[in-house]
Design a protein around this motif. Sequence first.
Motif, PDB file in Angstrom:
ATOM      1  N   SER A 287       0.825  -1.204   0.000  1.00 56.79           N
ATOM      2  CA  SER A 287       0.000   0.000   0.000  1.00 56.79           C
ATOM      3  C   SER A 287       0.862   1.258   0.000  1.00 56.79           C
ATOM      4  O   SER A 287       1.733   1.429   0.852  1.00 56.79           O
ATOM      5  N   GLY A 288       0.629   2.117  -0.971  1.00 52.16           N
ATOM      6  CA  GLY A 288       1.394   3.350  -1.100  1.00 52.16           C
ATOM      7  C   GLY A 288       2.612   3.218  -1.983  1.00 52.16           C
ATOM      8  O   GLY A 288       3.183   4.234  -2.389  1.00 52.16           O
ATOM      9  N   LYS A 289       3.024   1.990  -2.285  1.00 49.55           N
ATOM     10  CA  LYS A 289       4.209   1.773  -3.128  1.00 49.55           C
ATOM     11  C   LYS A 289       3.848   1.152  -4.473  1.00 49.55           C
ATOM     12  O   LYS A 289       4.359   1.571  -5.508  1.00 49.55           O
TER      13      LYS A 289
ATOM     14  N   SER B 214      -1.946   2.077  -5.475  1.00 45.40           N
ATOM     15  CA  SER B 214      -2.339   1.384  -4.244  1.00 45.40           C
ATOM     16  C   SER B 214      -2.587   2.295  -3.051  1.00 45.40           C
ATOM     17  O   SER B 214      -3.006   1.813  -1.991  1.00 45.40           O
ATOM     18  N   SER B 215      -2.365   3.585  -3.188  1.00 45.47           N
ATOM     19  CA  SER B 215      -2.526   4.463  -2.027  1.00 45.47           C
ATOM     20  C   SER B 215      -3.981   4.884  -1.868  1.00 45.47           C
ATOM     21  O   SER B 215      -4.715   5.046  -2.857  1.00 45.47           O
TER      22      SER B 215
ATOM     23  N   ARG C 205      -5.013   7.761  -1.182  1.00 52.66           N
ATOM     24  CA  ARG C 205      -5.168   9.054  -1.848  1.00 52.66           C
ATOM     25  C   ARG C 205      -5.470   8.863  -3.328  1.00 52.66           C
ATOM     26  O   ARG C 205      -6.359   9.531  -3.887  1.00 52.66           O
TER      27      ARG C 205
ATOM     28  N   TYR D 278     -10.343  -2.413  -4.623  1.00 51.88           N
ATOM     29  CA  TYR D 278      -9.191  -1.946  -3.843  1.00 51.88           C
ATOM     30  C   TYR D 278      -9.201  -2.565  -2.447  1.00 51.88           C
ATOM     31  O   TYR D 278      -8.178  -3.089  -1.977  1.00 51.88           O
TER      32      TYR D 278
ATOM     33  N   ASP E  26      -6.313  -4.950  -0.854  1.00 56.70           N
ATOM     34  CA  ASP E  26      -5.573  -4.349   0.256  1.00 56.70           C
ATOM     35  C   ASP E  26      -5.729  -5.149   1.551  1.00 56.70           C
ATOM     36  O   ASP E  26      -4.791  -5.238   2.346  1.00 56.70           O
TER      37      ASP E  26
END
Length: 284
Positions: free
Chosen positions: A43-45, A49-50, A52, A176, A180
């Motif tokens: 998540s975030g990478k 996947s973020s 935001r 998502y 996740d």
Amino acid sequence: MEVPFFPTLFSSVRSLVVRQAFFPTLEEWLVNHPKIHGFSWNSGKTPGSSPRFLSLTVVSYISFTFFLSQVSRPSLARPLLRSISAIHNIFLATLSFIMALGCLVSIFSQVPNFRTLVCFPERTSPSGPLFFWGYIFYLSKIVEFMDTLLIILSNSMNRLSFLHVYHHSMVVIMSYVCVDSAQSSFSMVLVTNCAVHVVMYTYYLMCTLGVRPKWKKMVTDCQLLQFWASFLIMAMLVFYHFTGSGCSGILSWCFNAAFIVSLLFLFSDFHAKNYSPKLNPKYA
């Protein structure tokens, strides 16, 4: 405890499929390819996947849909619009088939039994072939936003319903959340959804090419059948969760259960309004 019938059916089908001569080739390309086998959701990478990115994507989709539906729009030449629609439908029908096939092969290759298929062990990491195809599925739902743009550009505003916009925006969030949280049984939902989308986008493609298939109602019937199948899958997930040591992603399951209930209600209402003999004389 085991759910009767389904474990035996899964074991029999799995044994039959993996013995086929074509299976090792499919497994090599759709499961053991380094990019697929070594996939890991961070998540975030991982691109897209973020939280935001997800929020901005959904808000942008809803905002642009509302804006474009309210203002005067550029008019595309019909041949150009037909060509874009055809390419779009071919791409998504093909991608849906590949995702369904890839996930099925991954299930038969990676999942040892039916219980594991329905109920991933707690603290399962979203990595490996099953979650690779879940990630591609999530990205494909963003590509499907193009459905809405094509409706707007064709000035078919009667097709731009609340159901359409709600479904397209929420299914991205659902996909998502499933990846996740490493939600159990997500792979089964992916296969059924992609199978329905192969039928749906094939229908749209034929309409784009000037052919009006007589099985329009079957598309909605398949979607409703998919939702009922999802209920059955979710019920088995709950059974395994409370009769064993727990299933991965049970909290996200609650969100998805509410979402599927809402879709079943909306699609049932759509089906009744469009195909009921009392409301639509065409089907009397």
